[in-house]
Design a protein around this motif. Sequence first.
Motif, short mmCIF file in Angstrom:
data_model
loop_
_atom_site.label_atom_id
_atom_site.label_comp_id
_atom_site.label_asym_id
_atom_site.label_seq_id
_atom_site.Cartn_x
_atom_site.Cartn_y
_atom_site.Cartn_z
N ARG A 50 0.85 -1.18 0.00
CA ARG A 50 0.00 0.00 0.00
C ARG A 50 0.89 1.23 0.00
N SER A 51 0.84 1.99 -1.06
CA SER A 51 1.67 3.18 -1.19
C SER A 51 0.93 4.40 -0.69
N ASN A 52 1.60 5.17 0.15
CA ASN A 52 1.00 6.40 0.67
C ASN A 52 1.52 7.57 -0.14
N SER A 53 0.96 7.76 -1.32
CA SER A 53 1.45 8.81 -2.22
C SER A 53 0.69 10.12 -2.05
N SER A 54 -0.36 10.11 -1.23
CA SER A 54 -1.13 11.34 -1.04
C SER A 54 -0.37 12.30 -0.15
N LYS A 55 -0.86 13.52 -0.07
CA LYS A 55 -0.22 14.54 0.74
C LYS A 55 -0.65 14.46 2.20
N LYS A 56 -1.54 13.52 2.50
CA LYS A 56 -2.01 13.36 3.87
C LYS A 56 -1.34 12.14 4.51
N ILE A 57 -1.09 12.23 5.80
CA ILE A 57 -0.51 11.10 6.54
C ILE A 57 -1.61 10.07 6.77
N ARG A 58 -1.33 8.83 6.40
CA ARG A 58 -2.32 7.77 6.57
C ARG A 58 -2.05 7.00 7.87
N ILE A 59 -3.10 6.71 8.60
CA ILE A 59 -2.98 5.93 9.83
C ILE A 59 -3.36 4.49 9.54
N TYR A 60 -2.44 3.60 9.86
CA TYR A 60 -2.67 2.17 9.66
C TYR A 60 -2.98 1.52 11.01
N VAL A 61 -4.03 0.69 11.05
CA VAL A 61 -4.42 -0.04 12.26
C VAL A 61 -4.16 -1.52 12.03
N ALA A 70 1.57 5.70 11.96
CA ALA A 70 1.43 6.71 10.92
C ALA A 70 2.40 6.39 9.79
N VAL A 71 1.88 6.27 8.58
CA VAL A 71 2.72 5.96 7.42
C VAL A 71 3.22 7.27 6.81
N PRO A 72 4.53 7.48 6.79
CA PRO A 72 5.07 8.74 6.24
C PRO A 72 4.63 8.97 4.80
N ILE A 73 4.46 10.21 4.44
CA ILE A 73 4.06 10.57 3.08
C ILE A 73 5.12 10.08 2.09
N GLY A 74 4.67 9.44 1.02
CA GLY A 74 5.58 8.94 0.00
C GLY A 74 6.16 7.58 0.30
N ALA A 75 5.85 7.00 1.46
CA ALA A 75 6.39 5.70 1.84
C ALA A 75 5.44 4.59 1.43
N GLU A 76 5.98 3.39 1.32
CA GLU A 76 5.21 2.21 0.96
C GLU A 76 5.10 1.28 2.16
N LEU A 77 3.88 0.85 2.47
CA LEU A 77 3.66 -0.09 3.58
C LEU A 77 3.40 -1.46 3.00
N ARG A 89 8.82 1.21 3.65
CA ARG A 89 10.00 1.57 2.85
C ARG A 89 9.81 2.98 2.29
N SER A 90 10.84 3.77 2.44
CA SER A 90 10.76 5.16 1.99
C SER A 90 11.75 5.44 0.88
N ARG A 91 11.39 6.30 -0.05
CA ARG A 91 12.29 6.73 -1.10
C ARG A 91 13.46 7.54 -0.54
N GLU A 92 13.32 8.00 0.70
CA GLU A 92 14.40 8.76 1.33
C GLU A 92 15.62 7.89 1.59
N GLY A 93 15.42 6.55 1.64
CA GLY A 93 16.55 5.65 1.84
C GLY A 93 16.53 4.88 3.15
N TYR A 94 15.38 4.85 3.84
CA TYR A 94 15.30 4.10 5.10
C TYR A 94 14.17 3.09 5.03
N ALA A 95 14.19 2.16 5.98
CA ALA A 95 13.13 1.17 6.10
C ALA A 95 12.83 0.94 7.57
N ILE A 96 11.57 0.64 7.86
CA ILE A 96 11.13 0.34 9.23
C ILE A 96 10.39 -0.99 9.20
N ASN A 97 10.74 -1.87 10.10
CA ASN A 97 10.10 -3.17 10.20
C ASN A 97 9.40 -3.28 11.56
#
Length: 383
Positions: A50-61, A70-77, A89-97
């Motif tokens: 699920r890609s969070n490409s919108s300008k709003k922060i998406r909350i995942y439950v 909270a899924v950072p903007i532009g990141a993929e969950l 995974r973020s295009r910025e170059g980091y990942a969170i597990n």
Amino acid sequence: MSFKLAAQILKKTCLQILALSIFFLTQSTQVFSQTNQVQVKNQSTDIKKRSNSSKKIRIYVHPTRKFKIAVPIGAELIERTKINQISIRSREGYAINIQAGDANSTLPLKQMISKLERKYLGIGKPWTHKISESPATIADLNAIKARYDGAGTRAEVVIARGRITDLVIIFFAPIELFEKLEREFKWFLSNFRPYANEISMVNKKSKVIPTHKKESSHKISPLKHFVSNEHGYSIKYPENWIMSKSADNTIASFNGRKETLASKVVVSIQNVRPPHTQSLSKVAEWALVEMKNSLKRDAKDFKVIRENSITFLLGKHKVSGKEIVATYSYSGNQYKRWSILIPRPGDTIAHIWSYTAPDTTFFKFQKIADSMLKSWLIEPSGG
């Protein structure tokens, strides 16, 4: 860093994330024991992106544990339901597990960190060097965090315990970008919300966790300034520490006073000159070999944790040298040593800066050692 390079590093970190997932899932404890094996080949049918490409922060439950992230903007969950794992995974170059499993109150958080390290910390393993470890509080949950380096990547592991669930959160980023990207992880943790039933009544009543009194013994105190033209350098050290010199006047040592926790903690600088003229590029290598031979000869159980070449900035001087982290036993005690070996600019002398401490207190005083290293300056005269 280019996007292409960041993407390559991110791909590497994701492979590390998967390896760590396998670690937790194959333990004999109740933690993350929902399945016994990870079938990597069959994961394609189990993964939801699920890609969070919108300008709003998406909350995942989370569907079963009910925690919110909270899924950072532009990141993929990415959801991997079979191994009970969520990755960002973020295009910025980091990942969170993020992994979640039944809480196992019989296994202290520190032991969970230790089990992870036995499998993944050491030469030839994903992590070659442990940077720090400390207790923490994440969204009112008791937690422990630790930081590691390995293969150009730095990782911060956070293990948090609720009444029902144990959570493992791992942040990966390239070492050179870590400080910048760490802000993203801090933002992620600040927005993490566990399910209400996870928080005990004790934690609800005490949201502010008091600092440990023992920590006052290793806070950085006002600094003194050691300047020596004879030794060819200057360095700052804690005001309540003691400075001493070796009998041959080649080593300056700084350590805590007797009857304090820092009494066995030593920061030292040694000047050595090869018996035969060496090129500037070979001086540090020669000093490293001599230091290793000395420890092997005088100590027991000598083991190198990390060894690499470095470029070091000493005031106006930029020099190439060696870095080594090692452990050994001496007089029945286990020690860890971190050393920087560099050639003196324009001379065939090697300066060896070392931080040595008992293994149990190494991380407690590392901030002091770091501050001393940053204050170290090579002076234009002396030797």
